[in-house]
Structure formats: C-alpha cells, structure tokens
Design a protein around this motif. Structure first.
Motif, PDB file in Angstrom:
ATOM      1  N   TRP A 124       0.809  -1.210   0.000  1.00 21.37           N
ATOM      2  CA  TRP A 124       0.000   0.000   0.000  1.00 21.37           C
ATOM      3  C   TRP A 124       0.849   1.271   0.000  1.00 21.37           C
ATOM      4  O   TRP A 124       0.498   2.266  -0.630  1.00 21.37           O
ATOM      5  CB  TRP A 124      -0.961  -0.006   1.186  1.00 21.37           C
ATOM      6  N   ARG A 125       1.980   1.236   0.726  1.00 22.36           N
ATOM      7  CA  ARG A 125       2.832   2.426   0.761  1.00 22.36           C
ATOM      8  C   ARG A 125       3.428   2.699  -0.619  1.00 22.36           C
ATOM      9  O   ARG A 125       3.474   3.862  -1.058  1.00 22.36           O
ATOM     10  CB  ARG A 125       3.945   2.254   1.800  1.00 22.36           C
ATOM     11  N   ALA A 126       3.866   1.655  -1.310  1.00 27.08           N
ATOM     12  CA  ALA A 126       4.406   1.830  -2.656  1.00 27.08           C
ATOM     13  C   ALA A 126       3.325   2.361  -3.592  1.00 27.08           C
ATOM     14  O   ALA A 126       3.604   3.164  -4.498  1.00 27.08           O
ATOM     15  CB  ALA A 126       4.965   0.512  -3.180  1.00 27.08           C
ATOM     16  N   ALA A 127       2.077   1.911  -3.372  1.00 25.58           N
ATOM     17  CA  ALA A 127       0.965   2.399  -4.197  1.00 25.58           C
ATOM     18  C   ALA A 127       0.740   3.896  -3.981  1.00 25.58           C
ATOM     19  O   ALA A 127       0.519   4.652  -4.937  1.00 25.58           O
ATOM     20  CB  ALA A 127      -0.307   1.619  -3.870  1.00 25.58           C
ATOM     21  N   LEU A 128       0.798   4.337  -2.729  1.00 25.33           N
ATOM     22  CA  LEU A 128       0.627   5.758  -2.439  1.00 25.33           C
ATOM     23  C   LEU A 128       1.785   6.587  -2.993  1.00 25.33           C
ATOM     24  O   LEU A 128       1.574   7.655  -3.584  1.00 25.33           O
ATOM     25  CB  LEU A 128       0.516   5.967  -0.931  1.00 25.33           C
ATOM     26  N   ASP A 129       3.001   6.107  -2.804  1.00 24.21           N
ATOM     27  CA  ASP A 129       4.168   6.825  -3.318  1.00 24.21           C
ATOM     28  C   ASP A 129       4.086   6.959  -4.837  1.00 24.21           C
ATOM     29  O   ASP A 129       4.413   8.015  -5.396  1.00 24.21           O
ATOM     30  CB  ASP A 129       5.453   6.110  -2.922  1.00 24.21           C
ATOM     31  N   ARG A 130       3.657   5.893  -5.484  1.00 29.57           N
ATOM     32  CA  ARG A 130       3.524   5.937  -6.939  1.00 29.57           C
ATOM     33  C   ARG A 130       2.443   6.941  -7.343  1.00 29.57           C
ATOM     34  O   ARG A 130       2.624   7.708  -8.308  1.00 29.57           O
ATOM     35  CB  ARG A 130       3.184   4.545  -7.472  1.00 29.57           C
ATOM     36  N   ALA A 131       1.341   6.961  -6.628  1.00 36.75           N
ATOM     37  CA  ALA A 131       0.246   7.872  -6.958  1.00 36.75           C
ATOM     38  C   ALA A 131       0.689   9.329  -6.889  1.00 36.75           C
ATOM     39  O   ALA A 131       0.312  10.143  -7.741  1.00 36.75           O
ATOM     40  CB  ALA A 131      -0.936   7.632  -6.026  1.00 36.75           C
TER      41      ALA A 131
END
Length: 213
Positions: A124-131
């Motif tokens: 989830w953190r990687a998803a937020l950083d990517r967003a």
C-alpha cells in the motif's frame, strides 16, 4: 484478486454500501473542475467512477484494478448506464501503474482516488508513493479507508476486523502515518476527517505547486 472476486463481484455493491462509509462524501468533496482528469486506483465495479461522472460531467475519467474479473463487471455496469465512452478502465497494479502505457496519459492526473482499496493492497505504501508521482502540478490525492475504530466498542472493532480478514482486507494504521509524513514535508496541503467514531478516515492531500499559466 480474480479468485477473491470471481463470485463476490456479482453482489459486491449490494453488500459494501452498508459498511464502506465515506465514499459519497469523498465524491461530494472532490470538487473536480471542468476538463480535469480523475483516476481511481482499485476502481472495482466502477461504482464510484459512475457517481463521479454524473456529479462532474465535464471531466475525464479513468480507473484501474488488479482483477480482470472485477473489471469485467465494471465494464458491463458502465454499458448499462451508458457511461462506457466516458470512463476508461485498465488492468494494472497500483504500485507499478504507468498511465502512459495503460491509457496514453503520460502527464498523469489532476485527481487520484483510493476508496477502500489500500486495505486490500499489500504494498500500500508503494501504491501511495507511486500515486503522488502521477499527480499533475496542483493535483490532489483523495483517500477513504477504515480507521482504527477508537470511538467504537471493543467488541465491534474485534468483530469487524476479524470479518474483514476473511476477505483479505485489513486496517492500515500506517496510512495516517504516511499522510502525517507528507504534511511534515510541507509539499502537500493535508486535511483529515474521521467518520462515526473513526470507523472511517478521509484524507485529502493537494500538491502545493500549481500549473504554469
């Protein structure tokens, strides 16, 4: 994801409306301007995208999901509503999402939405950083997901979290920490709201830079 949703997709919206609080408030508060682009990460049945398209009819809409089964249901639903030409869907993983490759939108989006999807995304953190990297100058990240239930009875919290675990869903306390880190960094304007005894939490993070005129 396909295994989980192969059956659930057929009754997903009927059941989720009773406990996914805050989705409609996120939609109401999005305040998308005409011509802006909106992308939902983990769009599921496209329920939110359809509501967004009706509330803000002059925007461009995109949605990705990691489940081909769920996207099949979303596409059928959009056809029934006559919205298939206004909302583009794609199969992609949140942490590796490339809008240029998926939608030919290399410049990213004005608004990115996570509606109860982070609680199902292991990275989830990687998803937020990517967003964040996919937001256009002045763009806004909108999140609604399960809170820590601090204002609810202990028995309710235990029952809910146990039930959610059966569906591979879990509360992510780190989301609030991630948001606080962004706020401390000073490059995003942050607002936080809690609903129903912190049953759900809404986060809005706006990039402080603005597009050149």
């Amino acid at each position: 994801m396909d295994r989980i949703y192969r059956v659930q997709r057929h009754f997903y919206d009927l059941t989720r409306k009773y406990y996914l609080l805050g989705r409609d408030r996120l939609i109401r508060d999005l305040n998308a301007a005409p011509g802006e682009s909106v992308c939902e990460i983990g769009c599921g049945t496209a329920r939110n995208l359809a509501k967004l398209a009706r509330r803000y009819p002059d925007c461009r809409y995109f949605g990705i999901d990691a489940s081909a089964e769920m996207l099949e249901t979303a596409e059928a639903s959009l056809r029934r509503m006559g919205l298939e030409d206004r909302i583009r869907l794609g199969l992609a993983f949140a942490e590796r999402f490339d809008p240029g490759e998926t939608f030919d939108e290399p410049d990213g989006f004005d608004h990115i939405v996570f509606s109860y999807s982070l609680s199902m995304i292991p990275p989830w953190r990687a998803a937020l950083d990517r967003a964040v990297t996919l937001l256009r100058p002045g763009g806004t990240l909108h999140i609604v997901d399960f809170g820590d239930q601090r204002g609810m009875p202990a028995w309710f919290r235990h029952l809910l979290f146990t039930w959610l675990a059966w569906f591979h869903v879990e509360h992510r306390p780190g989301i609030r920490i991630w948001v606080e880190e962004k706020n401390a960094a000073g490059d995003m304007e942050v607002s936080v709201s809690a609903l129903a005894g912190h049953y759900a939490e809404l986060f809005r993070l706006a990039r402080t830079d603005r597009p050149s005129l």
